[in-house]
Write a protein that holds these residues in place. Structure first.
Motif, mmCIF file in Angstrom:
data_model
loop_
_atom_site.group_PDB
_atom_site.id
_atom_site.type_symbol
_atom_site.label_atom_id
_atom_site.label_comp_id
_atom_site.label_asym_id
_atom_site.label_seq_id
_atom_site.Cartn_x
_atom_site.Cartn_y
_atom_site.Cartn_z
ATOM 1 N N GLY A 124 0.835 -1.315 0.066
ATOM 2 C CA GLY A 124 0.069 0.117 0.097
ATOM 3 C C GLY A 124 0.863 1.071 0.027
ATOM 4 O O GLY A 124 0.250 2.253 -0.349
ATOM 5 N N PHE A 125 2.069 1.079 0.210
ATOM 6 C CA PHE A 125 2.695 2.538 0.296
ATOM 7 C C PHE A 125 3.974 2.387 -0.666
ATOM 8 O O PHE A 125 4.623 1.405 -0.810
ATOM 9 N N PRO A 126 4.265 3.533 -1.494
ATOM 10 C CA PRO A 126 5.375 3.683 -2.577
ATOM 11 C C PRO A 126 6.404 3.267 -1.589
ATOM 12 O O PRO A 126 6.870 3.953 -0.622
ATOM 13 N N ALA A 127 7.644 2.724 -2.147
ATOM 14 C CA ALA A 127 8.818 2.448 -1.570
ATOM 15 C C ALA A 127 9.515 3.964 -1.210
ATOM 16 O O ALA A 127 10.045 3.969 -0.011
ATOM 17 N N GLU A 128 9.378 4.668 -2.021
ATOM 18 C CA GLU A 128 10.061 5.979 -1.836
ATOM 19 C C GLU A 128 9.438 6.679 -0.532
ATOM 20 O O GLU A 128 10.114 7.289 0.200
ATOM 21 N N MET A 129 8.189 6.344 -0.237
ATOM 22 C CA MET A 129 7.568 6.742 1.008
ATOM 23 C C MET A 129 8.103 6.359 2.120
ATOM 24 O O MET A 129 7.922 6.989 3.576
ATOM 25 N N LEU A 130 8.779 5.131 2.176
ATOM 26 C CA LEU A 130 9.156 4.441 3.356
ATOM 27 C C LEU A 130 10.495 4.818 3.875
ATOM 28 O O LEU A 130 11.086 4.696 4.822
ATOM 29 N N ARG A 131 11.178 5.693 3.098
ATOM 30 C CA ARG A 131 12.787 6.092 3.016
ATOM 31 C C ARG A 131 13.001 6.900 4.394
ATOM 32 O O ARG A 131 13.881 6.546 5.054
ATOM 33 N N LEU A 132 12.097 7.856 4.606
ATOM 34 C CA LEU A 132 12.507 8.571 5.737
ATOM 35 C C LEU A 132 12.687 7.819 7.042
ATOM 36 O O LEU A 132 13.445 8.285 7.963
ATOM 37 N N ASN A 133 11.978 6.834 7.040
ATOM 38 C CA ASN A 133 11.901 5.830 8.340
ATOM 39 C C ASN A 133 13.601 5.542 8.657
ATOM 40 O O ASN A 133 14.042 5.198 9.675
ATOM 41 N N GLY A 134 14.231 5.424 7.460
ATOM 42 C CA GLY A 134 15.657 5.003 7.447
ATOM 43 C C GLY A 134 16.684 6.187 7.464
ATOM 44 O O GLY A 134 17.914 6.025 7.493
ATOM 45 N N ILE A 135 16.173 7.341 8.032
ATOM 46 C CA ILE A 135 17.042 8.513 7.838
ATOM 47 C C ILE A 135 18.502 8.521 8.725
ATOM 48 O O ILE A 135 19.409 9.005 8.397
ATOM 49 N N CYS A 136 18.364 7.676 9.699
ATOM 50 C CA CYS A 136 19.689 7.483 10.641
ATOM 51 C C CYS A 136 19.237 6.281 11.374
ATOM 52 O O CYS A 136 18.323 6.045 11.956
ATOM 53 N N PRO A 137 20.327 5.425 11.381
ATOM 54 C CA PRO A 137 20.115 4.195 12.156
ATOM 55 C C PRO A 137 19.992 4.489 13.681
ATOM 56 O O PRO A 137 20.582 5.567 14.200
ATOM 57 N N TYR A 138 19.316 3.473 14.516
ATOM 58 C CA TYR A 138 19.505 3.896 15.944
ATOM 59 C C TYR A 138 19.734 2.533 16.429
ATOM 60 O O TYR A 138 19.509 1.436 15.948
ATOM 61 N N PHE A 139 20.227 2.204 17.713
ATOM 62 C CA PHE A 139 20.777 1.093 18.256
ATOM 63 C C PHE A 139 19.664 0.101 18.472
ATOM 64 O O PHE A 139 20.144 -1.151 18.650
ATOM 65 N N SER A 140 18.482 0.436 18.730
ATOM 66 C CA SER A 140 17.309 -0.753 18.836
ATOM 67 C C SER A 140 16.304 -0.208 18.174
ATOM 68 O O SER A 140 15.648 0.662 18.715
ATOM 69 N N MET A 141 15.784 -0.924 17.284
ATOM 70 C CA MET A 141 14.662 -0.467 16.456
ATOM 71 C C MET A 141 13.782 -1.521 16.055
ATOM 72 O O MET A 141 14.190 -2.448 15.670
ATOM 73 N N PHE A 142 12.556 -1.463 16.063
ATOM 74 C CA PHE A 142 11.651 -2.432 15.522
ATOM 75 C C PHE A 142 11.419 -1.908 14.053
ATOM 76 O O PHE A 142 11.431 -0.898 13.559
ATOM 77 N N PRO A 143 10.947 -3.085 13.149
ATOM 78 C CA PRO A 143 10.680 -2.775 11.797
ATOM 79 C C PRO A 143 9.329 -2.059 11.549
ATOM 80 O O PRO A 143 8.322 -2.397 12.409
ATOM 81 N N LEU A 144 9.094 -1.176 10.606
ATOM 82 C CA LEU A 144 7.973 -0.481 10.575
ATOM 83 C C LEU A 144 6.678 -1.193 10.403
ATOM 84 O O LEU A 144 5.656 -0.762 10.542
ATOM 85 N N ASP A 145 6.823 -2.624 9.876
ATOM 86 C CA ASP A 145 5.585 -3.320 9.398
ATOM 87 C C ASP A 145 4.874 -3.831 10.710
ATOM 88 O O ASP A 145 3.811 -4.069 10.868
ATOM 89 N N PHE A 146 5.602 -3.590 12.065
ATOM 90 C CA PHE A 146 5.430 -4.069 13.368
ATOM 91 C C PHE A 146 4.248 -2.985 13.842
ATOM 92 O O PHE A 146 3.006 -3.184 13.914
ATOM 93 N N PRO A 147 4.327 -1.518 13.690
ATOM 94 C CA PRO A 147 3.571 -0.765 14.124
ATOM 95 C C PRO A 147 2.314 -0.618 13.197
ATOM 96 O O PRO A 147 1.157 -0.304 13.596
#
Ligand SMILES: C[S@@+](CC[C@H](N)C(=O)[O-])C[C@H]1O[C@@H](n2cnc3c(N)ncnc32)[C@H](O)[C@@H]1O
Length: 367
Positions: free
Chosen positions: A3-26
């Motif tokens: 349902g979401f274009p791949a380009e729209m998901l990019r912002l979630n990866g703007i900076c890594p963080y030491f402990s993160m869950f994947p976007l598909d969980f929330p």
């Protein structure tokens, strides 16, 4: 993600963080939310829950005790164009005096080319003076994501000499590593790096939804700050028996105004607590959160323990909810399943070879 274009998901990866869950969980849980229902993540980290809420058009608030997390998550809430971010960076670099606070010493000499470091410090100082507008907040997160990472052939990837992108190596180990291999810091044009990243992360973003990110201790949330009662809490508390990962983010912490060395003094991190103290702290959060929620609200938690811990993640989490004793009725507890190719929080923690058993729990606030 359907349902979401791949380009729209990019912002979630703007900076890594030491402990993160994947976007598909929330996303999986929040896709059941009704229009306008407010979402809270009291341990928001890099703002994955908040970005999922935005994608679904839902208002949200994120809270975290770590300023690196807050700076990354805040960028997921802004409405801005790549051109606005690039123009701000160019204005900062062209204008004003030279930076006053440029760190010195062997680590800094080997990590950054002196001209790149001077540009970085100029942007750092400008953003420390003021970081309230959307372009400022976006530029700050872009800088955090570009601060360190692997050397790339075209020289415009990251600002640093060879380093991991997820965490900053401690100064002495980094110096030894670079000297042994004769690695020199690249001269990187900061403006080019920012422009490329601004276009990558902000070219296609979902419409802004109401909400904000705040730096606070979630044990002490003040109910008067929030305009509406939350219907959803989707979160992942610090995992028990995991050490404090804030020092691993020491370069990003420096960029945000911290000292130019590893800062071990970070306080209020629940993950540093052990046993009963950890359970009591988490119970305090569930109590504080319950006061902010509407009756019937859902609490969705991903949680884990290292396998050598005395109790399973499910036992620990259920105990914290029982201790909280504030109306969270457990509806479902299940294994989060096997981890998938480095995307899972367990694998972020597991870089020292420690596997983590993760569970997902759903509770509902009784009326
Ligand atoms: C497991 S991480 C959350 C990761 C997040 N789900 C994501 O995708 O980025 C747990 C977070 O809890 C934060 N934290 C620890 N103690 C806290 C406290 N007392 N109040 C608020 N946040 C806290 C840590 O800084 C860390 O960012």
């Amino acid at each position: 993600m359907a349902g979401f274009p791949a380009e729209m998901l990019r912002l979630n990866g703007i900076c890594p963080y030491f402990s993160m869950f994947p976007l598909d969980f929330p996303l999986a849980h929040l896709s059941q939310a009704g229009p306008g229902e407010w979402v809270l993540d009291p341990f928001c980290g890099r703002g994955t829950t908040n970005y999922a809420a935005r994608l679904l058009g839902l208002p949200s608030v994120g809270v975290d005790r770590c300023r690196v997390a807050v700076a990354i998550a805040a960028a997921k809430m802004v409405q801005v164009t790549p051109e606005e971010v690039t123009a701000l960076c160019a204005r900062i670099l062209q204008g004003g005096a030279d930076p006053v606070d440029v760190p010195t010493g062997p680590f800094w000499d080997l990590c950054y080319h002196p001209d790149t470091l001077a540009e970085m410090c100029k942007v750092r100082e400008a953003l420390l003076r003021e970081c309230v507008t959307a372009p400022q907040i976006a530029l700050r997160a872009i800088m955090l994501g570009a601060l360190h990472g692997p050397l790339q052939k075209n020289g415009a990837g990251y600002l640093s000499n060879q380093m991991p992108r997820t965490y900053a190596t401690k100064p002495n180990s980094a110096i030894n590593f670079w000297l042994k291999r004769g690695l020199k810091p690249p001269r990187v044009s900061l403006l080019e790096v920012v422009s490329r990243r601004a276009h990558r992360f902000f070219a296609t973003i979902p419409p802004r939804t109401p909400g904000w990110i705040m730096e606070d201790d979630s044990r002490r949330l003040d109910e008067h700050v929030f305009p509406e009662r939350f219907r959803w809490v989707v979160t992942s508390p610090p995992y028990m028996q995991m050490r404090n990962y804030v020092p691993d983010q020491w370069l990003r912490n420096w960029f945000l105004g911290g000292p130019p060395n590893v800062d071990y003094s970070y306080e209020g991190q629940i993950g540093q607590l052990r046993g009963d103290a950890f359970a009591a702290a988490l119970a305090e959060v569930w109590r504080a959160v319950s006061r902010l929620c509407a009756p019937g609200a859902r609490l969705v938690v991903r949680f884990g323990c290292i396998p050598s811990a005395r109790y399973s993640g499910a036992e620990v989490l259920m105990r914290t909810l029982a201790l909280a004793d504030c109306g969270w009725a457990i509806r479902e507890v299940r294994s989060a399943g096997p981890s998938t190719r480095g995307k899972r929080q367990a694998e972020q923690f597991g870089r020292a070879g420690t596997a983590v058993e993760e569970i997902d729990l759903v509770a509902q606030l009784e009326a």
